[in-house]
Design a protein around this motif. Structure first.
Motif, PDB file in Angstrom:
ATOM      1  N   UNK A 188      10.092  -1.170   8.344  1.00  0.00           N
ATOM      2  CA  UNK A 188      11.095  -1.030   9.409  1.00  0.00           C
ATOM      3  C   UNK A 188      10.432  -0.848  10.763  1.00  0.00           C
ATOM      4  N   UNK A 189       9.293  -0.161  10.779  1.00  0.00           N
ATOM      5  CA  UNK A 189       8.557   0.051  12.029  1.00  0.00           C
ATOM      6  C   UNK A 189       7.873  -1.235  12.485  1.00  0.00           C
ATOM      7  N   UNK A 190       7.272  -1.951  11.546  1.00  0.00           N
ATOM      8  CA  UNK A 190       6.394  -3.068  11.882  1.00  0.00           C
ATOM      9  C   UNK A 190       7.093  -4.422  11.951  1.00  0.00           C
ATOM     10  N   UNK A 191       8.248  -4.535  11.322  1.00  0.00           N
ATOM     11  CA  UNK A 191       8.904  -5.829  11.285  1.00  0.00           C
ATOM     12  C   UNK A 191       8.359  -6.693  10.164  1.00  0.00           C
ATOM     13  N   UNK A 192       8.858  -7.921  10.063  1.00  0.00           N
ATOM     14  CA  UNK A 192       8.536  -8.746   8.896  1.00  0.00           C
ATOM     15  C   UNK A 192       7.172  -9.416   8.921  1.00  0.00           C
ATOM     16  N   UNK A 193       6.535  -9.499  10.081  1.00  0.00           N
ATOM     17  CA  UNK A 193       5.327 -10.319  10.190  1.00  0.00           C
ATOM     18  C   UNK A 193       4.034  -9.565   9.907  1.00  0.00           C
ATOM     19  N   UNK A 194       3.968  -8.283  10.233  1.00  0.00           N
ATOM     20  CA  UNK A 194       2.714  -7.543  10.070  1.00  0.00           C
ATOM     21  C   UNK A 194       2.448  -7.230   8.604  1.00  0.00           C
ATOM     22  N   UNK A 195       1.175  -7.230   8.234  1.00  0.00           N
ATOM     23  CA  UNK A 195       0.781  -6.946   6.861  1.00  0.00           C
ATOM     24  C   UNK A 195       0.846  -5.460   6.555  1.00  0.00           C
ATOM     25  N   UNK A 196       1.210  -5.152   5.327  1.00  0.00           N
ATOM     26  CA  UNK A 196       1.209  -3.773   4.850  1.00  0.00           C
ATOM     27  C   UNK A 196       0.478  -3.725   3.521  1.00  0.00           C
ATOM     28  N   UNK A 197      -0.529  -2.868   3.435  1.00  0.00           N
ATOM     29  CA  UNK A 197      -1.227  -2.613   2.184  1.00  0.00           C
ATOM     30  C   UNK A 197      -0.971  -1.190   1.747  1.00  0.00           C
ATOM     31  N   UNK A 198      -1.022  -0.941   0.442  1.00  0.00           N
ATOM     32  CA  UNK A 198      -0.694   0.383  -0.077  1.00  0.00           C
ATOM     33  C   UNK A 198      -1.705   0.841  -1.112  1.00  0.00           C
ATOM     34  N   UNK A 199      -2.195   2.052  -0.945  1.00  0.00           N
ATOM     35  CA  UNK A 199      -3.060   2.682  -1.935  1.00  0.00           C
ATOM     36  C   UNK A 199      -2.242   3.052  -3.164  1.00  0.00           C
ATOM     37  N   UNK A 200      -2.725   2.675  -4.335  1.00  0.00           N
ATOM     38  CA  UNK A 200      -2.011   2.960  -5.582  1.00  0.00           C
ATOM     39  C   UNK A 200      -2.894   3.651  -6.624  1.00  0.00           C
ATOM     40  N   UNK A 201      -4.098   4.025  -6.236  1.00  0.00           N
ATOM     41  CA  UNK A 201      -5.023   4.759  -7.095  1.00  0.00           C
ATOM     42  C   UNK A 201      -5.231   4.049  -8.438  1.00  0.00           C
ATOM     43  N   UNK A 202      -4.750   4.678  -9.524  1.00  0.00           N
ATOM     44  CA  UNK A 202      -4.928   4.108 -10.857  1.00  0.00           C
ATOM     45  C   UNK A 202      -3.580   3.820 -11.507  1.00  0.00           C
ATOM     46  N   UNK A 203      -2.555   3.608 -10.690  1.00  0.00           N
ATOM     47  CA  UNK A 203      -1.190   3.520 -11.203  1.00  0.00           C
ATOM     48  C   UNK A 203      -0.573   2.138 -10.981  1.00  0.00           C
ATOM     49  N   UNK A 204      -0.336   1.424 -12.063  1.00  0.00           N
ATOM     50  CA  UNK A 204       0.403   0.164 -11.941  1.00  0.00           C
ATOM     51  C   UNK A 204       1.850   0.417 -11.546  1.00  0.00           C
ATOM     52  N   UNK A 205       2.383   1.555 -11.946  1.00  0.00           N
ATOM     53  CA  UNK A 205       3.769   1.891 -11.573  1.00  0.00           C
ATOM     54  C   UNK A 205       3.900   2.017 -10.057  1.00  0.00           C
ATOM     55  N   UNK A 206       2.987   2.762  -9.436  1.00  0.00           N
ATOM     56  CA  UNK A 206       3.016   2.881  -7.976  1.00  0.00           C
ATOM     57  C   UNK A 206       2.824   1.528  -7.310  1.00  0.00           C
ATOM     58  N   UNK A 207       1.947   0.713  -7.896  1.00  0.00           N
ATOM     59  CA  UNK A 207       1.688  -0.605  -7.330  1.00  0.00           C
ATOM     60  C   UNK A 207       2.919  -1.502  -7.420  1.00  0.00           C
ATOM     61  N   UNK A 208       3.627  -1.445  -8.539  1.00  0.00           N
ATOM     62  CA  UNK A 208       4.835  -2.238  -8.684  1.00  0.00           C
ATOM     63  C   UNK A 208       5.908  -1.786  -7.698  1.00  0.00           C
ATOM     64  N   UNK A 209       6.023  -0.472  -7.505  1.00  0.00           N
ATOM     65  CA  UNK A 209       6.986   0.033  -6.521  1.00  0.00           C
ATOM     66  C   UNK A 209       6.636  -0.449  -5.121  1.00  0.00           C
ATOM     67  N   UNK A 210       5.341  -0.411  -4.784  1.00  0.00           N
ATOM     68  CA  UNK A 210       4.906  -0.852  -3.456  1.00  0.00           C
ATOM     69  C   UNK A 210       5.176  -2.343  -3.273  1.00  0.00           C
ATOM     70  N   UNK A 211       4.876  -3.131  -4.300  1.00  0.00           N
ATOM     71  CA  UNK A 211       5.110  -4.567  -4.219  1.00  0.00           C
ATOM     72  C   UNK A 211       6.592  -4.872  -4.057  1.00  0.00           C
ATOM     73  N   UNK A 212       7.420  -4.173  -4.807  1.00  0.00           N
ATOM     74  CA  UNK A 212       8.860  -4.393  -4.731  1.00  0.00           C
ATOM     75  C   UNK A 212       9.418  -3.970  -3.374  1.00  0.00           C
ATOM     76  N   UNK A 213       8.756  -2.995  -2.729  1.00  0.00           N
ATOM     77  CA  UNK A 213       9.193  -2.535  -1.408  1.00  0.00           C
ATOM     78  C   UNK A 213       8.701  -3.445  -0.288  1.00  0.00           C
ATOM     79  N   UNK A 214       7.861  -4.429  -0.633  1.00  0.00           N
ATOM     80  CA  UNK A 214       7.426  -5.393   0.364  1.00  0.00           C
ATOM     81  C   UNK A 214       5.985  -5.314   0.790  1.00  0.00           C
TER      82      UNK A 214
END
Length: 210
Positions: free
Chosen positions: A99-125
């Motif tokens: 919401x802050x960055x808009x649709x064009x800027x890249x967002x990466x997310x730390x997910x440590x050792x969790x595929x669950x966190x990674x799936x949530x991050x991917x689903x969130x964009x």
């Protein structure tokens, strides 16, 4: 020649005592071989220091076709005109950052050792997810130590690119490349290389091209 399946994602040291001197080292490193992205990660640092670093280092990266990612701070990433932001687990969540960055800027997310966190991050964009630390690292304190197999499973089930991070050197990288990392996030493995960062990039390029 096609691009290698795994690319280099360079992270700055956590402190830069001489910004101009580091800019010179960065330029030499980026001239030595292909780098997909540069993450500017300064800790601890106030807003003015971070913005000054982006102002000095981003043109060095952009002039060589390297994307500039700012660690932790979507607000400063947008203010400074970066290409994107990397979010830690204690930072703003992916949806709020979008919401802050808009649709064009890249967002990466730390997910440590969790595929669950990674799936949530991917689903969130999120545009990429980062797993690690795979190996001991002096760059930051780490408590999670995923098995490289998490990269393989991720590649088999998800389309969002994955970044491997944590203690990656020329000696530790091959197992992560073989497991399926799309990007290797490297800091000390380049900046503390005994023959200098440019030589490290040359050797990483050779490794990723085989």
């Amino acid at each position: 020649m096609s691009a290698p399946s795994c690319q280099l994602y360079l992270i700055t040291p956590p402190t830069l005592a001489d910004l101009d001197a580091f800019a010179g080292r960065l330029a030499a490193a980026l001239e030595a071989g292909p780098v997909a992205a540069l993450q500017i990660r300064l800790k601890p640092a106030d807003d003015a220091t971070i913005l000054k670093a982006v102002e000095r280092l981003a043109p060095v990266a952009w002039s060589r076709g390297v994307a500039v990612i700012l660690n932790d701070r979507p607000d400063l990433a947008k203010q400074a005109g970066c290409d994107g932001v990397h979010l830690g687990r204690e930072d703003m969540d992916v949806a709020a950052a979008r919401r802050v960055l808009g649709p064009q800027m890249m967002i990466g997310a730390t997910c440590h050792d969790s595929r669950h966190l990674a799936m949530e991050a991917a689903e969130a964009g999120a545009d990429y997810v980062a797993f690690g630390a795979f190996f001991p690292t002096g760059t930051k304190e780490t408590t999670h130590r995923p098995d490289p197999e998490i990269l393989t499973v991720w590649q088999e089930t998800m389309e969002t690119p994955c970044v491997a991070i944590g203690g990656i050197t020329l000696e530790t990288a091959p197992v992560l490349v073989a497991a399926g990392a799309d990007f290797l996030a490297v800091s000390a493995g380049v900046w503390a290389h005994p023959k200098g960062p440019a030589r490290a990039i040359v050797e990483f390029t050779r490794l990723l091209s085989t």
